[in-house]
Scaffold this motif. Sequence first.
Motif, PDB file in Angstrom:
ATOM      1  N   PHE A 220     101.160  33.224  26.260  1.00 28.70           N
ATOM      2  CA  PHE A 220     101.165  34.904  26.057  1.00 28.70           C
ATOM      3  C   PHE A 220     100.007  35.394  27.049  1.00 28.70           C
ATOM      4  O   PHE A 220      98.977  34.904  27.112  1.00 28.70           O
ATOM      5  N   LEU A 221     100.404  36.485  27.600  1.00 28.90           N
ATOM      6  CA  LEU A 221      99.511  37.107  28.361  1.00 28.90           C
ATOM      7  C   LEU A 221      98.130  37.709  27.595  1.00 28.90           C
ATOM      8  O   LEU A 221      98.394  38.513  26.629  1.00 28.90           O
ATOM      9  N   ASN A 222      97.178  37.021  27.886  1.00 36.12           N
ATOM     10  CA  ASN A 222      95.845  37.544  27.477  1.00 36.12           C
ATOM     11  C   ASN A 222      95.967  37.232  25.877  1.00 36.12           C
ATOM     12  O   ASN A 222      94.987  37.819  25.009  1.00 36.12           O
ATOM     13  N   GLU A 223      96.909  36.285  25.654  1.00 35.24           N
ATOM     14  CA  GLU A 223      97.041  35.740  24.350  1.00 35.24           C
ATOM     15  C   GLU A 223      97.060  36.914  23.240  1.00 35.24           C
ATOM     16  O   GLU A 223      97.047  36.800  22.056  1.00 35.24           O
ATOM     17  N   LYS A 224      97.875  38.101  23.788  1.00 36.81           N
ATOM     18  CA  LYS A 224      98.280  39.043  22.842  1.00 36.81           C
ATOM     19  C   LYS A 224      99.885  38.869  22.539  1.00 36.81           C
ATOM     20  O   LYS A 224     100.515  38.847  23.347  1.00 36.81           O
ATOM     21  N   THR A 225      99.986  39.108  21.324  1.00 36.41           N
ATOM     22  CA  THR A 225     101.386  39.410  20.822  1.00 36.41           C
ATOM     23  C   THR A 225     101.821  40.844  20.406  1.00 36.41           C
ATOM     24  O   THR A 225     102.838  40.859  20.221  1.00 36.41           O
TER      25      THR A 225
END
Length: 982
Positions: A220-225
């Motif tokens: 995930f981009l920037n670990e953001k869901t």
Amino acid sequence: MRKTLSLLFCLYSIFCFSQEKNSSEKLISHVNPFIGTGGHGHTYPGATMPFGMIQLSPDTRLDGWDGCSGYHYSDEYIYGFSHTHLSGTGVSDYGDVLLMPTNTVNFNNGASEEKGYRAHFSHENETASPGFYKVLLDDTNIEVELTVSKRSGIHHYNFPKNSKQIVILDLEHRDKVLSSEIKTISKTEISGHRHSDAWAKDQRLFYNIQFSRPYKNVTFLNEKTEGEKVKAAFEFDASEGNELEIKVAISAVDEAGAKKNLEAEIGNKSFHQIKNEAETAWKKQLRKIEIETENQNEKTIFYTSLYHTMLAPNLYQDVDGRYRGMDLKIHQSNDFENYTVFSLWDTYRAAHPLYTIIEKERTTHFINSLLAKYDEGGILPIWPLAANYTWCMVGYHAVPVISDAYLKGIRGFDAEKAFEAMKHSAMQDKLGLKSYKEFGFIPVEEESESVSKTLEYAYDDWTIAEMAKAMGKTEDYKLFSERAQYYKNVFDPETKFMRGRFRNTWFSSFDPYEVNFNYTEANAWQYSFYSPQDISSLINLMGGKAEFEKQLDKLFTAKNETSGREQADITGLIGQYAHGNEPSHHMAYLYNFVNKPAKTQEKVHQILNEMYQNAPDGISGNEDCGQMSAWYVFSAMGFYPVTPASNQYIIGTPLFEKATINLEDQKKFEISTENLSDTNKYIASAKLNGKPLNRSFIYHSEIMAGGKLVFKMTDKPSNWATKDDEIPKTEITENLIVSAPFIAKGDVAFKNETEISLAVASEKTDIYYSLNDSEFKKYSKPFIISEETVLKTYAEQLPAKPSARNLGKRSALLSTHFYKIDPNLSIKLETEYANQYNGGGDNALIDGVHGAIDFRTGAWQGYHDKDLKATVNLGSSKEVKTVSVNFLQDQRSWIFYPKDVSCSVSENGTDFTELPIQKIEAEIPSEEAGIKTIEFEINKNIQFIKISAKNFGALPKGHLGYGGKAWLFVDEISPLTSEGGK
């Protein structure tokens, strides 16, 4: 014998089925979805179903006017494949839930210099047909195939051997994201939502995605869901095979609805099964009109046009009947299908009339959808999009769509509620309607695009009147048939054009070629033939049939360029006829109304052959959700609905040897030709069901009854349908109004004195006037005003035998405030203002009339890419305390405050003292319009005041018009003297 007959019947049935199947397959092969993807057509080539909810198509462009559909044929890169697109609109939206197969984890889309996940492609490796799209991504050598059901679709990716298999899910792509989320349900299923802000300010979309193989990694981009910038990269094991299928469904209701849509429509079906179902649906649709011609290009143009008419409106309802309403709440309907994307200003003209012939059942769904929007949102929509009102364009054109259907006998809706909703739209006070109801027209100073709104409201009102008459509503019929004549109040009998009325004078200086704020995407040429409800009276206003014909001739032979505002929508010019924009679409057919059908045949034949091509740039303007194509479908068959709700179609000239309309009740209406060729474009004679047809129009009922219309063609104009009883007529003969008088001569802001002349367009009409509330008297000759004055006037038409019980009809009472400018005050402008924004002329900045927050109401003086340089002469030396000047900002309309304003003053006109420059932070982005007053302290005796304002210049990055130049809008340079006045 009986067995032999049975066998013969079976063989015949098989033969017929085979012929029908082959015919359908040929029809689908004649659709070229790339027509309109170039130029300004704004179409997309991807896979969709007839009137479907999902449009699975490649995205090659992220922004800009020619990126409205997400795709432009001139582009070289594909950013990915998203699931919603608009067909042929002039405003951008959609592009939801983008997927892109690639071979690296990279969340940059490649729009900047940094390489991203976008991929190069070539049209040689691209294929599109109804319900199917295929492309090879050159950079990664990944083959992509797309197909759809109504609310769901399938991606089929074929990765190269031994390459990494990555799929990017980009929820940030395209519009401003309000909220988004990716939920991981399992290694083969994800779901979530994407809520966005664009043309639709609060679009809510939910999705369900299912992979044919489990992914092995997800990043995930920037670990953001969840949030505003949500992207994910799913990696699949290359050892498990090169092919990957991804099934996607969408919903405007919730994630459960999206999953239910996917299970109901696709389930365990394969890509090829869904592709076959989509193609079968399109084959059925395209058989609704079958043509015969040897010209393969014309056949492709026709079936692509028919295809384009079937891309919108779009289904907006889940399989369980739930949908999101205009109140953004969830509603349930088991009685009708809910639709969105109604481009009504465009489609009421021909697309919806076409649906009343070939989509009767769906038309009831459309109307019930519009009525549901009335219930949920409080008003019939003008341009509804994804449960949002966009308020785009002018008129209330849901009204003619409903009336046209009702008057054609389509009654699968609550007529009483429909009429209530129609009246409700017409009785509002916004968008100029308050003035329209009070004065019988919309003044320039009250509302932008006043001429177009007056004309289109009048037509809409006529359709209300016609429905009222059919329903026995006498009072409503009287009211709205009167309002249907309000177009007369913007007709200038001297120039023979529809013109803006500015403080009851005609907006000047007048240039019929000028595109300005009095018209909607048009100029005076392109709106002066618009009163389809009362063409007979318009002909009379213009001086009779001969004069009307001359004016039409001038329209088509005038220079093919416009002045004033840049308007990209005005394309496809033949003289000043602009086929690329809808206000012109009926004009070629108007020759029939003056006994010259051969001229209609010439012009229609020219438009059919010049404005439509089998090429990406094959549509002369925005496709506009089917309207541009509906014109072609009708006109190629040989007729066109000049006046929807009249139940008449005006005959032009047929393009094909034969066209057959296959009606929903199994009847057929056939149009065939004899002696047809490129040169034989004129009708020599016609027959309807074997009997001579000597009129240049047909009735809706004649089409719906089935039958045969046969044209015999010739290479020279004939006398067919040229007698008075053989021509079409639309005419209002009851509840006639008296036109409102106008000021034919006189300056509203004047020095010393001004001579006033009054006039009225109605014949045998007296004008009465009053000055400063004096007793009204009959106008007989021009009079002089020398002081500030309020003029009131009205027109009256006496009956042939007036009596106490039989009083004359009166127009609305109009009032005009005349301003006297200090005769000693003068202004010299060193830079040239734009005529379309002249503010009232050379004295606009000292006339005492202040501009309002809406720049299109006529009082502001506009300078495009120019500084303001003005010198005010007070006439004599005076003690001046301050001088102020007003500027307007409306960045959405490219109007910016000046960067700085300077003032210098002088007593003798030679030696000037410069005051401190006042700077403005004009570059700060703003969505709101505003007025800024810049004031300079002087406190000395002066006679001359120089004001300079620096235009903002080039529009900044991020602005919709980036690359263009700003406007500077100014009004009222106001010196405050020691006496307390100007």
